[in-house]
Enzyme design. Structure first.
Site, mmCIF file in Angstrom:
data_model
loop_
_atom_site.group_PDB
_atom_site.id
_atom_site.type_symbol
_atom_site.label_atom_id
_atom_site.label_comp_id
_atom_site.label_asym_id
_atom_site.label_seq_id
_atom_site.Cartn_x
_atom_site.Cartn_y
_atom_site.Cartn_z
ATOM 1 N N ASN A 11 0.840 -1.212 0.000
ATOM 2 C CA ASN A 11 0.000 0.000 0.000
ATOM 3 C C ASN A 11 0.865 1.249 0.000
ATOM 4 O O ASN A 11 0.624 2.189 -0.753
ATOM 5 C CB ASN A 11 -0.926 0.032 1.213
ATOM 6 N N ASP A 68 11.507 5.343 8.708
ATOM 7 C CA ASP A 68 11.238 4.857 10.062
ATOM 8 C C ASP A 68 10.411 5.924 10.777
ATOM 9 O O ASP A 68 10.643 7.122 10.578
ATOM 10 C CB ASP A 68 12.538 4.586 10.821
ATOM 11 N N ARG A 177 4.202 10.842 7.760
ATOM 12 C CA ARG A 177 4.728 10.077 6.623
ATOM 13 C C ARG A 177 4.385 10.783 5.304
ATOM 14 O O ARG A 177 5.210 10.913 4.416
ATOM 15 C CB ARG A 177 4.161 8.657 6.628
HETATM 16 P P1 IMP Z 1 7.212 2.117 10.974
HETATM 17 O O1 IMP Z 1 8.578 2.692 11.063
HETATM 18 O O2 IMP Z 1 6.373 2.750 9.896
HETATM 19 O O3 IMP Z 1 7.234 0.616 10.906
HETATM 20 O O4 IMP Z 1 6.484 2.491 12.366
HETATM 21 C C1 IMP Z 1 6.926 2.026 13.636
HETATM 22 C C2 IMP Z 1 5.761 1.984 14.606
HETATM 23 O O5 IMP Z 1 5.271 3.313 14.833
HETATM 24 C C3 IMP Z 1 4.551 1.198 14.100
HETATM 25 O O6 IMP Z 1 4.656 -0.153 14.468
HETATM 26 C C4 IMP Z 1 3.391 1.882 14.808
HETATM 27 O O7 IMP Z 1 3.226 1.391 16.102
HETATM 28 C C5 IMP Z 1 3.847 3.322 14.902
HETATM 29 N N1 IMP Z 1 3.338 4.116 13.754
HETATM 30 C C6 IMP Z 1 4.023 4.470 12.635
HETATM 31 N N2 IMP Z 1 3.264 5.214 11.822
HETATM 32 C C7 IMP Z 1 2.072 5.338 12.439
HETATM 33 C C8 IMP Z 1 0.860 6.006 12.078
HETATM 34 O O8 IMP Z 1 0.729 6.645 11.019
HETATM 35 N N3 IMP Z 1 -0.147 5.900 12.970
HETATM 36 C C9 IMP Z 1 -0.051 5.220 14.144
HETATM 37 N N4 IMP Z 1 1.048 4.575 14.506
HETATM 38 C C10 IMP Z 1 2.107 4.642 13.675
#
Ligand code: IMP
Length: 193
Positions: A11, A68, A177
């Protein structure tokens, strides 16, 4: 130009591809036959994004970017931050992470925080970092069923609803993001290799 997005999340991949000029062909880890588990062992978001992008560029030779994300809560000195995915320990899941964060903030009035995304791009021997921040506050209980992670307890500044009450289009427009990806896309759209 071929460019790897170090993710298995199709996605995320599709969304970014749609924003890029068609001179850039985005590839997933699967597309380059990378099935390795890349451990996120650094103690900053930037460190982990670099680690993942460097792993792919060094092992597979591709231009690559990796991201990240963490939730940084002011009164907890930026925790859970880089440890957001595993905040409550094992088993690592959103329900336990939310429970732990709500208990850490129990009876606290000061609930400000932010989501922050770091992106590292390796392109033709250059390395660039991009970031995106979404400020807001941690709710006292969950609200909404959409999204993932901490979405049900995060209300972005200036809004009356949580991320989990927004559809993905609405969320992406203001999210950490979304903003970091926008900076990356602007850079790539003006990039002459
Ligand atoms: P990642 O780096 O995108 O894998 O994010 C690491 C962790 O941050 C995820 O496992 C979520 O718990 C939290 N996280 C990241 N992006 C979001 C978001 O947009 N909403 C809510 N939690 C998020």
């Amino acid at each position: 130009m071929k460019l790897v997005f170090a993710t298995n999340n199709l996605n995320k991949l599709k969304e970014v591809q749609q924003m890029l000029p068609n001179t850039i062909e985005l590839l997933s880890l699967k597309d380059i036959n990378c099935f390795d588990e890349i451990d996120e062992t650094e103690n900053t978001l930037e460190g982990n994004a670099k680690l993942k992008a460097n792993y792919i560029t060094q092992k597979y030779g591709y231009n690559c970017f990796a991201d990240d994300t963490g939730l940084e809560v002011d009164i907890l000195n930026g925790s859970p931050g880089v440890y957001s995915a595993r905040y409550a320990g094992e088993p690592a899941n959103s329900e336990n992470n939310i429970k732990k964060l709500l208990s850490e903030l129990n009876k606290r009035k000061e609930r400000k925080g932010q989501f922050r995304t770091a992106i590292c791009l390796n392109i033709n021997n250059d390395q660039l970092l991009f970031d995106g921040i979404c400020k807001g506050e941690i709710l006292k209980k969950t609200q909404g069923k959409k999204g993932f992670g901490y979405d049900p307890i995060f209300r972005p500044k200036g809004y009356q609803k949580s991320f989990a009450e927004m559809n993905s289009k609405e969320k992406n427009k203001i999210s950490h993001r979304g903003l970091a990806i926008e900076k990356l896309v602007t850079f790539l759209s003006n990039y002459n290799s």
